[in-house]
Design a protein around this motif. Structure first.
Motif, PDB file in Angstrom:
ATOM      1  N   PHE A  28       0.814  -1.216   0.000  1.00  0.00           N
ATOM      2  CA  PHE A  28       0.000   0.000   0.000  1.00  0.00           C
ATOM      3  C   PHE A  28       0.843   1.260   0.000  1.00  0.00           C
ATOM      4  N   ARG A  29       2.028   1.159   0.603  1.00  0.00           N
ATOM      5  CA  ARG A  29       2.890   2.335   0.692  1.00  0.00           C
ATOM      6  C   ARG A  29       3.366   2.805  -0.684  1.00  0.00           C
ATOM      7  N   TYR A  30       3.182   1.985  -1.697  1.00  0.00           N
ATOM      8  CA  TYR A  30       3.562   2.347  -3.054  1.00  0.00           C
ATOM      9  C   TYR A  30       2.400   2.912  -3.856  1.00  0.00           C
ATOM     10  N   TYR A  31       1.326   3.281  -3.162  1.00  0.00           N
ATOM     11  CA  TYR A  31       0.170   3.844  -3.838  1.00  0.00           C
ATOM     12  C   TYR A  31      -0.059   5.282  -3.395  1.00  0.00           C
ATOM     13  N   ALA A  32      -0.105   6.171  -4.363  1.00  0.00           N
ATOM     14  CA  ALA A  32      -0.603   7.510  -4.105  1.00  0.00           C
ATOM     15  C   ALA A  32      -2.121   7.415  -4.015  1.00  0.00           C
ATOM     16  N   MET A  33      -2.711   8.138  -3.055  1.00  0.00           N
ATOM     17  CA  MET A  33      -4.147   8.037  -2.824  1.00  0.00           C
ATOM     18  C   MET A  33      -4.787   9.418  -2.895  1.00  0.00           C
ATOM     19  N   VAL A  63     -11.758  23.065   0.261  1.00  0.00           N
ATOM     20  CA  VAL A  63     -11.750  22.274   1.492  1.00  0.00           C
ATOM     21  C   VAL A  63     -10.538  22.552   2.372  1.00  0.00           C
ATOM     22  N   LYS A  64      -9.634  23.382   1.899  1.00  0.00           N
ATOM     23  CA  LYS A  64      -8.415  23.664   2.647  1.00  0.00           C
ATOM     24  C   LYS A  64      -8.766  24.226   4.020  1.00  0.00           C
ATOM     25  N   ASP A  65      -8.052  23.775   5.005  1.00  0.00           N
ATOM     26  CA  ASP A  65      -8.229  24.183   6.401  1.00  0.00           C
ATOM     27  C   ASP A  65      -9.462  23.579   7.059  1.00  0.00           C
ATOM     28  N   ARG A  66     -10.246  22.794   6.298  1.00  0.00           N
ATOM     29  CA  ARG A  66     -11.398  22.095   6.896  1.00  0.00           C
ATOM     30  C   ARG A  66     -11.242  20.583   6.831  1.00  0.00           C
ATOM     31  N   PHE A  67     -10.636  20.102   5.762  1.00  0.00           N
ATOM     32  CA  PHE A  67     -10.465  18.667   5.564  1.00  0.00           C
ATOM     33  C   PHE A  67      -8.993  18.296   5.747  1.00  0.00           C
ATOM     34  N   THR A  68      -8.773  17.068   6.225  1.00  0.00           N
ATOM     35  CA  THR A  68      -7.411  16.563   6.391  1.00  0.00           C
ATOM     36  C   THR A  68      -7.334  15.123   5.895  1.00  0.00           C
ATOM     37  N   ILE A  69      -6.373  14.862   5.033  1.00  0.00           N
ATOM     38  CA  ILE A  69      -6.131  13.507   4.561  1.00  0.00           C
ATOM     39  C   ILE A  69      -4.972  12.925   5.355  1.00  0.00           C
ATOM     40  N   SER A  70      -5.070  11.633   5.630  1.00  0.00           N
ATOM     41  CA  SER A  70      -3.990  10.930   6.304  1.00  0.00           C
ATOM     42  C   SER A  70      -4.033   9.473   5.877  1.00  0.00           C
ATOM     43  N   ARG A  71      -2.994   8.740   6.229  1.00  0.00           N
ATOM     44  CA  ARG A  71      -2.969   7.319   5.876  1.00  0.00           C
ATOM     45  C   ARG A  71      -2.234   6.537   6.943  1.00  0.00           C
ATOM     46  N   ASP A  72      -2.630   5.282   7.050  1.00  0.00           N
ATOM     47  CA  ASP A  72      -1.966   4.337   7.929  1.00  0.00           C
ATOM     48  C   ASP A  72      -1.560   3.163   7.047  1.00  0.00           C
ATOM     49  N   ASN A  73      -0.317   3.130   6.652  1.00  0.00           N
ATOM     50  CA  ASN A  73       0.129   2.089   5.720  1.00  0.00           C
ATOM     51  C   ASN A  73       0.124   0.705   6.359  1.00  0.00           C
ATOM     52  N   ALA A  74       0.227   0.643   7.662  1.00  0.00           N
ATOM     53  CA  ALA A  74       0.159  -0.649   8.343  1.00  0.00           C
ATOM     54  C   ALA A  74      -1.249  -1.244   8.262  1.00  0.00           C
ATOM     55  N   LYS A  75      -2.237  -0.370   8.118  1.00  0.00           N
ATOM     56  CA  LYS A  75      -3.630  -0.820   8.039  1.00  0.00           C
ATOM     57  C   LYS A  75      -4.195  -0.737   6.621  1.00  0.00           C
ATOM     58  N   ASN A  76      -3.341  -0.353   5.672  1.00  0.00           N
ATOM     59  CA  ASN A  76      -3.794  -0.230   4.278  1.00  0.00           C
ATOM     60  C   ASN A  76      -5.016   0.672   4.158  1.00  0.00           C
ATOM     61  N   THR A  77      -4.996   1.776   4.866  1.00  0.00           N
ATOM     62  CA  THR A  77      -6.173   2.639   4.921  1.00  0.00           C
ATOM     63  C   THR A  77      -5.782   4.104   4.783  1.00  0.00           C
ATOM     64  N   VAL A  78      -6.596   4.835   4.035  1.00  0.00           N
ATOM     65  CA  VAL A  78      -6.460   6.284   3.955  1.00  0.00           C
ATOM     66  C   VAL A  78      -7.726   6.896   4.535  1.00  0.00           C
ATOM     67  N   TYR A  79      -7.569   8.034   5.181  1.00  0.00           N
ATOM     68  CA  TYR A  79      -8.676   8.683   5.870  1.00  0.00           C
ATOM     69  C   TYR A  79      -8.903  10.088   5.325  1.00  0.00           C
ATOM     70  N   LEU A  80     -10.133  10.541   5.467  1.00  0.00           N
ATOM     71  CA  LEU A  80     -10.459  11.931   5.164  1.00  0.00           C
ATOM     72  C   LEU A  80     -11.264  12.466   6.342  1.00  0.00           C
ATOM     73  N   GLN A  81     -10.635  13.303   7.138  1.00  0.00           N
ATOM     74  CA  GLN A  81     -11.316  13.957   8.250  1.00  0.00           C
ATOM     75  C   GLN A  81     -11.931  15.248   7.736  1.00  0.00           C
ATOM     76  N   MET A  82     -13.235  15.375   7.889  1.00  0.00           N
ATOM     77  CA  MET A  82     -13.959  16.523   7.367  1.00  0.00           C
ATOM     78  C   MET A  82     -14.590  17.285   8.527  1.00  0.00           C
ATOM     79  N   ASN A  83     -14.168  18.503   8.703  1.00  0.00           N
ATOM     80  CA  ASN A  83     -14.685  19.368   9.769  1.00  0.00           C
ATOM     81  C   ASN A  83     -15.395  20.575   9.167  1.00  0.00           C
ATOM     82  N   SER A  84     -16.175  21.234   9.991  1.00  0.00           N
ATOM     83  CA  SER A  84     -16.893  22.449   9.566  1.00  0.00           C
ATOM     84  C   SER A  84     -17.626  22.224   8.249  1.00  0.00           C
ATOM     85  N   LEU A  85     -18.350  21.135   8.189  1.00  0.00           N
ATOM     86  CA  LEU A  85     -19.022  20.765   6.947  1.00  0.00           C
ATOM     87  C   LEU A  85     -20.092  21.779   6.569  1.00  0.00           C
TER      88      LEU A  85
END
Length: 125
Positions: A28-33, A63-85
């Motif tokens: 998974f670490r070899y994938y841009a998401m 979405v700048k300053d409201r959304f945050t992308i992150s990833r956990d390569n150990a869990k093969n997962t990418v996240y999108l935290q969305m605030n102030s929707l």
């Protein structure tokens, strides 16, 4: 690689949601998401992307300053935290992946080879 997005739902304006995208990739670490969204009657819109190591990201201005992308390569997962929707954030949200080793960031839909099924986010006013 197969991608499975989840975490969508109905939220009031000003609220938060966290989307997840689980990948079946062996390296998974070899994938841009990336995350995109598509509202009814509109084209698919870039939201954010992250490189394989997780140390580079970029965001759409909307979405700048409201959304945050992150990833956990150990869990093969990418996240999108969305605030102030906002109601205008209402759309089907898609995660996308591209096999790539490097620091380049990809912001256009055709640059991705793999797509999840989408998860609906509805923001009420």
């Amino acid at each position: 690689v197969q991608l499975q997005a989840s975490g969508g739902g109905l939220v009031q304006a000003g609220g938060s949601l966290r989307l997840s995208c689980a990948a079946s990739a062996r390296a998974f670490r070899y994938y841009a998401m990336g995350w995109f969204r598509q509202a009814p009657g509109k084209e698919r819109e870039f939201i954010t992307t992250i490189n394989g190591s997780g140390d580079r990201t970029t965001y759409a201005d909307s979405v700048k300053d409201r959304f945050t992308i992150s990833r956990d390569n150990a869990k093969n997962t990418v996240y999108l935290q969305m605030n102030s929707l906002k109601p205008e954030d209402t759309a089907v949200y898609y995660c996308a992946g591209r096999n790539y080793v490097g620091s380049m960031l990809f912001t256009r839909p055709w640059e991705y080879d793999n797509w999840g099924q989408g998860t609906l986010v509805t923001v009420s006013s």
